[in-house]
Design an enzyme around this catalytic site. Structure first.
Site: not given
Length: 140
Positions: A15-18
């Site tokens: 996953t990314d920061q979101m």
């Protein structure tokens, strides 16, 4: 037409920061789907590599519709969209845990000799695979 299915649990590292799956990881999931489809057809990609044959991607397309998030489980659906004895196009749908379409895409592959990258006729070199692909490709 066989539609193979494989579930994948979203790992934090994907996953990314979101908190949603980073876009490139869907391409990795497409590979998981292809591997599952080949297995479901009764074959093993590693056996091709043992014969000195590899199957590079020559084109890939992905259309992102809805994110998949950390802690969810995604479902990868894979099928043979088109096949002509040399080139195979795999179709993909990746669904969210709720069953909604997340990603839709295709990848196109050819088989080549690993040492020269010269294309081979899948039809001649692997008649069993060829027959299975012909029988299970999407009908026009």
């Amino acid at each position: 037409m066989l539609i193979s299915e494989r579930k994948v649990e979203v790992r934090y590292a994907e996953t990314d920061q979101m908190g949603v799956v980073y876009h490139a990881n869907y391409l990795v999931w497409m590979e998981l789907g292809r591997t599952q489809l080949i297995h479901d057809l009764g074959f093993n990609y590693a056996s091709l590599e043992a014969d000195g044959i590899i199957s590079p991607v020559i084109d890939i397309q992905a259309s992102y519709k809805k994110p998949v998030r950390y802690g969810e489980e995604a479902l990868i659906k894979t099928w043979i969209e088109a096949y002509d004895g040399f080139r195979v196009t795999y179709g993909y749908e990746i669904l969210t845990q709720a069953g909604e379409l997340s990603v839709q895409g295709t990848s196109v592959h050819v088989c080549v000799k690993k040492d020269t990258f010269r294309p081979i006729s899948f039809r001649r070199a692997y008649p069993d695979w060829h027959e299975a692909y012909e029988e299970n490709k999407k009908l026009d």
